[in-house]
Write a protein that holds these residues in place. Structure first.
Motif, short mmCIF file in Angstrom:
data_model
loop_
_atom_site.label_atom_id
_atom_site.label_comp_id
_atom_site.label_asym_id
_atom_site.label_seq_id
_atom_site.Cartn_x
_atom_site.Cartn_y
_atom_site.Cartn_z
N ASN A 202 37.04 -7.71 6.18
CA ASN A 202 37.04 -7.06 4.54
C ASN A 202 36.93 -8.08 3.34
O ASN A 202 36.23 -7.84 2.51
CB ASN A 202 38.23 -6.06 4.40
N VAL A 203 37.67 -9.03 3.71
CA VAL A 203 37.78 -10.01 2.45
C VAL A 203 36.34 -10.66 2.48
O VAL A 203 35.70 -10.95 1.46
CB VAL A 203 38.81 -11.32 2.86
N LEU A 204 35.65 -11.03 3.66
CA LEU A 204 34.39 -11.52 3.69
C LEU A 204 33.22 -10.40 3.14
O LEU A 204 32.38 -10.97 2.28
CB LEU A 204 33.74 -11.71 5.15
N ALA A 205 33.52 -9.04 3.47
CA ALA A 205 32.70 -8.11 2.55
C ALA A 205 32.77 -8.23 1.16
O ALA A 205 31.80 -8.25 0.43
CB ALA A 205 32.85 -6.87 3.16
N ILE A 206 34.25 -8.21 0.63
CA ILE A 206 34.32 -8.35 -0.87
C ILE A 206 33.83 -9.44 -1.38
O ILE A 206 33.22 -9.35 -2.46
CB ILE A 206 36.00 -8.34 -0.88
N MET A 207 33.87 -10.78 -0.74
CA MET A 207 33.53 -12.04 -1.54
C MET A 207 31.84 -12.03 -1.49
O MET A 207 31.28 -12.38 -2.20
CB MET A 207 33.72 -13.17 -0.55
N SER A 208 31.14 -11.52 -0.42
CA SER A 208 29.76 -11.58 -0.40
C SER A 208 29.18 -10.52 -1.44
O SER A 208 28.35 -11.09 -2.13
CB SER A 208 29.36 -11.04 1.01
N PHE A 209 29.86 -9.32 -1.38
CA PHE A 209 29.44 -8.39 -2.65
C PHE A 209 29.66 -8.96 -4.06
O PHE A 209 28.63 -9.15 -5.11
CB PHE A 209 30.12 -7.34 -2.58
N THR A 210 30.57 -9.70 -4.21
CA THR A 210 31.11 -10.42 -5.61
C THR A 210 30.03 -11.44 -5.87
O THR A 210 29.54 -11.72 -7.01
CB THR A 210 32.39 -10.92 -5.49
N LEU A 211 29.88 -12.55 -4.78
CA LEU A 211 28.69 -13.45 -4.87
C LEU A 211 27.20 -12.79 -5.03
O LEU A 211 26.64 -13.53 -6.05
CB LEU A 211 28.92 -14.57 -3.81
N ASN A 212 26.91 -11.88 -4.58
CA ASN A 212 25.66 -11.17 -4.92
C ASN A 212 25.65 -10.94 -6.35
O ASN A 212 24.76 -11.17 -7.05
CB ASN A 212 25.53 -10.05 -4.03
N ARG A 213 26.77 -10.47 -7.10
CA ARG A 213 26.64 -10.12 -8.50
C ARG A 213 26.56 -11.32 -9.04
O ARG A 213 26.15 -11.29 -10.32
CB ARG A 213 27.95 -9.19 -8.89
N VAL A 214 27.38 -12.58 -8.80
CA VAL A 214 27.34 -13.61 -9.57
C VAL A 214 25.75 -14.25 -9.16
O VAL A 214 24.96 -14.79 -10.39
CB VAL A 214 28.14 -14.64 -9.02
N TYR A 215 25.59 -14.28 -8.24
CA TYR A 215 24.06 -15.09 -7.77
C TYR A 215 22.85 -14.47 -8.51
O TYR A 215 22.01 -15.01 -9.10
CB TYR A 215 23.67 -15.12 -6.34
#
Length: 412
Positions: A202-215
């Motif tokens: 779940n942490v990996l999914a949250i981080m990937s989602f967040t980094l997509n917003r950043v990127y």
């Protein structure tokens, strides 16, 4: 079913310089019965309270998808200290069997009659009612117009969180450290009592989602001045001043530079999910489903591939913002020598200036017993396993606290 107990540790720092506040008065009561004080304690020289034991509902309530009982108890925490505005946090969530960590940042008061800052923590997303995620494409179109400014994935030091839905112009924007944001969201969206590999997935999914917003600069390209929102319809639930949990905090410190990717796609994948109980979402991960797979012994990547397909991979960001120097790539321990050891010793000495319980070192570039002991004590104060070895998590935690207390990081 017998009730259980959970633990609570409170860390109090100054909002201005990040220094710990010693001698802060902490009072804890049941939310809804603020006048009956259950516990009263004060912070030590590291701004921390002792670990308190508090009543909590049976752990089974947070482990059973069919239970409709509230799995956490709610407490109100009142923190006061001379020269600072009082802070009240109502609704701190205590789960059985894990340690809740309540970080409180206090604002210096310029008057004798200091105001009280009040925060109310709403229900956990798995227990309360929140709007489900509006589906989006998991990979964003990349225009040739130069809209996407990042050519590589970078972990930001801070993100700007809009505490409401995107078009709510009355909602406040918060500058939040990236790791603190991830810990907050994970503590708001899954239960900290779940299996470690479920938490990791779940942490990996949250981080990937967040980094997509950043990127992809998703919101800025639409004319907004923030990175992400706290609306579950658009992003993830983030709650100002909520408590986090030790089991989640350690995992975020371990994984914080990772994200999820697919072959030949440069951007982190926008990994969407739902709870799998109140809301169903085919082709997305469900949180309760990920808990069941964790119970069955699935690894984090096996859990993620079960939902998102076999061509999902864990990747690591090329750069981490806001740190003086990156991890050497191997553990520093007794017998290690060189420039990285000296840098570590110098950073620990700066931190000891703010945290007097930590020893100062002779910065000689030699990792001897004194350095190992200083690292072990640092790990104890900052919630890491007390090994005395500077591993990946410890290196970046020392960097983060060093930057915080020396203020070399400019907010960009």
């Amino acid at each position: 079913m017998p009730s259980s107990t959970g633990k609570l540790e409170i860390n109090v720092t100054s909002e201005i310089n990040g220094y710990p506040i010693a001698g802060a008065d902490i009072r804890i009561s049941y939310t809804g019965i603020p006048d009956s004080i259950l516990e009263e304690t004060t912070t030590d020289s590291s701004g921390q309270t002792e670990v308190l034991e508090l009543d909590a509902p049976p752990v089974e309530y947070s482990l059973d998808v069919t239970s409709d009982q509230q799995p956490y108890s709610e407490y109100t925490i009142l923190a006061s200290a001379p020269g600072f505005e009082t802070v009240s946090i109502a609704g701190a969530e205590i789960l059985g069997g894990v340690t809740a960590i309540q970080n409180i940042r206090m604002r210096p008061s310029d008057s004798a009659d200091s105001r009280e800052e009040r925060f109310v923590i709403p229900a956990h997303t798995l227990y309360g009612n929140y709007p489900p995620k509006i589906p989006e494409d998991e990979i964003k179109p990349v225009n040739e117009t130069g809209e996407i400014v990042l050519s590589r994935v970078v972990v930001p030091e801070y993100i700007v969180v809009h505490n409401g839905s995107p078009r709510d112009s009355t909602a406040q924007n918060y500058y939040v450290k990236y790791k603190d944001y991830i810990k907050n969201v994970a503590s708001s969206e899954i239960y900290a009592t779940w299996p470690a590999n479920t938490i990791r997935a779940n942490v990996l999914a949250i981080m990937s989602f967040t980094l997509n917003r950043v990127y992809t600069e998703w919101y800025r390209n639409q004319g907004f001045d923030f990175t992400i929102t706290s609306s579950t319809a658009f992003d993830h639930k983030w709650i100002p001043e909520r408590n986090i949990y030790d089991t989640i905090s350690v995992i975020v410190d371990e994984l914080f530079a990772d994200y999820l990717s697919r072959p030949n796609v440069r951007q982190p994948i926008l990994t969407q999910y739902c709870d799998g109980r109140q809301v169903q979402c085919p082709n997305w991960m469900t949180q309760w489903g990920s808990k069941s797979l964790g119970d069955q012994g699935y690894s984090p990547i096996e859990i993620l591939r079960y939902y998102y397909g076999d061509n999902m991979y864990i990747n690591t960001a090329e750069a981490i913002s806001g740190i003086p120097s990156s991890w050497p790539g191997y553990n520093l321990e007794i017998g290690s020598t060189g420039a990285k050891v000296r840098q570590l010793q110098e950073q620990l000495n700066v931190i000891a200036g703010a945290y007097p319980a930590l020893p100062t070192l002779n910065a000689d570039g030699i990792y001897g017993p004194a350095t190992a002991e200083a690292v072990r004590q640092f790990q104890g104060v900052f919630g890491l396993p007390q090994t005395g070895i500077t591993d990946y998590s410890t290196w970046y935690k020392i960097s983060e606290i060093y930057v915080g207390v020396s203020r070399i990081a400019e907010l960009t």
